[in-house]
Design an enzyme around this catalytic site. Structure first.
Site, PDB file in Angstrom:
ATOM      1  N   LEU A 188       0.822  -1.212   0.000  1.00 19.10           N
ATOM      2  CA  LEU A 188       0.000   0.000   0.000  1.00 19.10           C
ATOM      3  C   LEU A 188       0.861   1.271   0.000  1.00 19.10           C
ATOM      4  O   LEU A 188       1.695   1.455   0.879  1.00 19.10           O
ATOM      5  CB  LEU A 188      -0.877  -0.026   1.258  1.00 19.10           C
ATOM      6  CG  LEU A 188      -1.801   1.175   1.455  1.00 19.10           C
ATOM      7  CD1 LEU A 188      -2.877   1.216   0.407  1.00 19.10           C
ATOM      8  CD2 LEU A 188      -2.402   1.104   2.850  1.00 19.10           C
ATOM      9  N   ASP A 189       0.651   2.137  -0.956  1.00 17.96           N
ATOM     10  CA  ASP A 189       1.336   3.432  -1.019  1.00 17.96           C
ATOM     11  C   ASP A 189       2.852   3.313  -1.120  1.00 17.96           C
ATOM     12  O   ASP A 189       3.582   4.249  -0.804  1.00 17.96           O
ATOM     13  CB  ASP A 189       0.993   4.311   0.190  1.00 17.96           C
ATOM     14  CG  ASP A 189      -0.447   4.792   0.143  1.00 17.96           C
ATOM     15  OD1 ASP A 189      -1.064   4.690  -0.940  1.00 17.96           O
ATOM     16  OD2 ASP A 189      -0.937   5.265   1.160  1.00 17.96           O
TER      17      ASP A 189
END
Lengths: 294, 294, 294, 294
Positions: free
Chosen positions: D237-238
């Site tokens: 994520l990210d």
């Protein structure tokens, strides 16, 4: 002074070359040049090119590692150079360019150039700083750079100063002259003699101001951005091809004195950047524009 | 070395003061303080204030010219200070702050601080540079700043180094300690002893990287912005209140070595800015945040 | 359209005011004004001031929460206003300013202003968009803003257009006229009638270019920075006091078409910022300079 | 809506192609590829290359005008592709990429993308906007883009939403999925299915903050720079490869609400830039880094 290692040389007997070229745009140039590179067992480590819609000319910069000598590289290039009428310069990458610095009283640009050179970030050799004031002498001494002071009180002094510039350029085989806040206007003859190898820095603002005391004018108009422009010197004062520009945000609370401090910082960084690109053969001229191969 | 005149002192027997204060927010503070200024025939030349929604505290910074002495100014302030339980500092504007610089091998931040001080842009006095390496000695000598070298090979050396820091702080009445790329971690005791008067600079990136060799990590992740953060030192390593940050754009062509050169330039400018604001009493602490009265 | 809550109103019967004032600099102004605030049980939530060395005038902006009515606030201010010959404006903070937008064919600035207003970031009401072309009609309709089209083919049309502008300004009690890439030169009479409440946006470059087709000129000169300037309209075309400027970096690879796209983005953001500051009473005039109380 | 002419097609029967390729670095690649271009009477109008010291791989992007068909170009490339084991993509330059936009409630990124597309600055086709809220419907309608709303209240809804995404990707032959502030975390399966063709935008700060309410955290720490990062979506994520980043300067006076407005503007511009580069085949993956051929 620097703790940073120099760029690593390629291993063994390999040399890293930098090749810049310009010619009429047309098919087959890249193929021809890359064929010459293949012919000397070269490997392209960096390459940029640009076809100018403005002038119809094609510009290219290559970094190439190869076991071949410069003479062998030139021989390999000869056919394609002849076929496309290419103007080219072949040099050793990262070779320090012989640079003459002209200065007056202001120290900020000279200090920055000498510090960056000493830190290994700026590939220039400075055989001499020539100045019409002597305030820079201690700075030059600290960095071990020869310094020569020639006062310019009248037209005759100026002619002698410029004659001395040309003498040094010839004797020391100078490749770049940097006007590091040198506050005398060059004669048209000197501008022409140094065409394409003389870089000047001056303040710049949005919008532009002409004439004396620009920081005062900028203050009076309340500008919100001040900056600096590094450009090639031409006979058109401050109108030569732009190499680099930078701006810094300001507001109404800044005094003319603070605007000057901010402007000097912008000047130092902008000049350093332009000199660095020039010294790495990254600046090419396309008519009145520069091509910057960063 | 500088050709720039120092900030003009107010005419005649007038002194320019800088007053910073903090207290619980509430009505009447500005009225009370400005009344004290009126009481000493003072004129407010600069004023900023900020009420923190975060902490409920009120911050103010004033520059005031007045024919009164500091004692008279303090007397005029005494009633309002008592009424609002104000913590305040009254000082002479532009007075150079006594600053101890700690350094290791890297020269870029020290060079920038000393050059800016010599140019008259940075109101600090530097009674000593203390370093755990000796490479900065020539630079210190050039600028006429005393330099002391103490090697730190083990824990005992470190304790001795820190004891020497505290000794200098006390003897020279040091107001600000600058970690100009000093590469030793301060002990919690020293952090606490220097709380609110010790500024550190470190690289920073988007997003942040922790651990060793951050330029290598930034390169591997392909960051497009690198920068620097100047902050107060606290016992939380690199997590103290931020004073200033700056970033510079980069791309995939930059080597780790070039990223480092760009990062060093950002570090120099960011640290200089933070030190300059501190020396002008423009940095106030609001819990974990700084209020910067530019 | 917006998911962002509006700025919170102060609790209960308290109003948040914005007060701007200007007068000759001298002692006692801040004390007097803050006394008036104390007198209405007011609390200062934001305050900026500036004494202009250029004009000798003193500028101040306050945000104040108070249970008092505007009339009571005016009464409290009356003595200090009289004593220091203060020109002042008292208003309710965040009140949307009645704004007339003038446009031509280009949509980028109008689109940005309407989107920002709809998002709750720009406190303006737009009773009408008046344009000399009809391309903006669908955009206006999408945002529910009245749109009026008046072609300007000759001098008579222009006079009628300007008469219509003045009519709307009077009828709708317009506080701000925004030239959102309105491509007609205003008559000196209209400039004067709208002095201090008419904002224009134009491209700007380093260095500045005058005359037709500036993006073409900028391309030919090889500029490295293009930007935009938002300024008050005066009878000196494009020479009014600057409110905001912004620049974006470019290089030789950008076509004139790309320069235009980049320039339009700079124009949109710069105009939005200037309009936003104006609408929050953050823009004051100091002769030919603006004071921006951000 | 746009008044800007589309990029001019090359004259006559000439097509402008964009060719991207990647392979092991080694001698002869440029020579081989440029030979193929010569073979189809092609002219190179833009060319960039990069040899990654990190991965030992060679990346190249060419724009070529030629009277040949795509099939003829492929045939000419076949030998060099086989010889150097090149992975390559040949496409028509400026061809709009089929783009699916996923959205939630926030309008700023969607508005910017649709406006830029309508202005002719962003070569994308948007067959559908799919959102888990319906607030964007009027915006989509204004720009004439199909809009589909699917509420996501629980895990089953989310699975259905993701299934619908994959269905559209297949049916409409989607080349790029843009998460324009789509506030649901994609399942690992969907991340994998869209690997290398799904771009996300998120806020970013110096230093980085993790977890909920980052604007609140940034405010509490007193950051001086806020920004945005556009990156490829991966199962981390990210943490996917960064395509573009931008930052804007802030200070202590900005409320969390204002930080959000500034951050949204950074997000819009950063996402637009990343999408534009992707749509022009300027983004290549080098392990965890992106090569951006601007």
């Amino acid at each position: 002074m620097s703790t940073i290692p120099a760029p690593q040389s390629p291993a063994g007997d390999v040399t890293e070359y930098v090749l810049t070229l310009v010619c009429e745009d047309g098919p087959g140039i890249v193929h021809g040049v890359s064929g010459a590179v293949v012919g000397i067992d070269g490997n392209i480590t960096e390459s940029q090119q640009f076809a100018s819609a403005e002038t119809g000319r094609f510009y290219m910069r290559l970094q190439v590692t190869s076991p071949a000598s410069a003479e062998q590289f030139e021989q390999a290039l000869a056919p394609v150079v002849a076929r496309h009428r290419i103007e080219h310069v072949l040099d050793v990458a990262w070779r320090p360019r012989r640079t003459l610095i002209l200065a007056s009283k202001a120290t900020h640009c000279v200090n920055d150039l000498l510090y960056q050179r000493a830190s290994g970030h700026l590939p220039i050799d400075v055989p001499l700083i020539l100045a019409n004031h002597d305030v820079i002498a201690p700075l030059a001494q600290h960095y071990g750079v020869p310094f020569e002071h020639r006062a310019v009180a009248g037209p005759e002094d100026k002619a002698a100063f410029e004659a001395r510039v040309l003498e040094i350029v010839q004797e020391a085989d100078i490749e770049l002259v940097v006007l590091a806040r040198y506050m005398q206007i060059l004669s048209p003859e000197l501008c022409e003699a140094l065409a394409g190898r003389c870089i000047n820095i001056h303040h710049s603002f949005l919008p532009g101001f002409k004439g004396a005391n620009p920081y005062r004018q900028a203050y009076a108009r309340g500008v919100k951005q001040i900056g600096a422009t590094a450009h090639f010197v031409t006979t058109d004062l401050d109108e030569g091809p732009i190499i680099e520009q930078d701006v810094i945000r300001v507001d109404h609370t800044r005094s003319p004195r603070e605007l000057m401090a901010i402007g000097q910082d912008a000047e130092s960084r902008t000049l350093r950047q332009a000199v660095g690109w020039f010294a790495q053969s990254r600046v090419l001229l396309d008519g009145t524009r520069t091509i910057i191969f960063r």
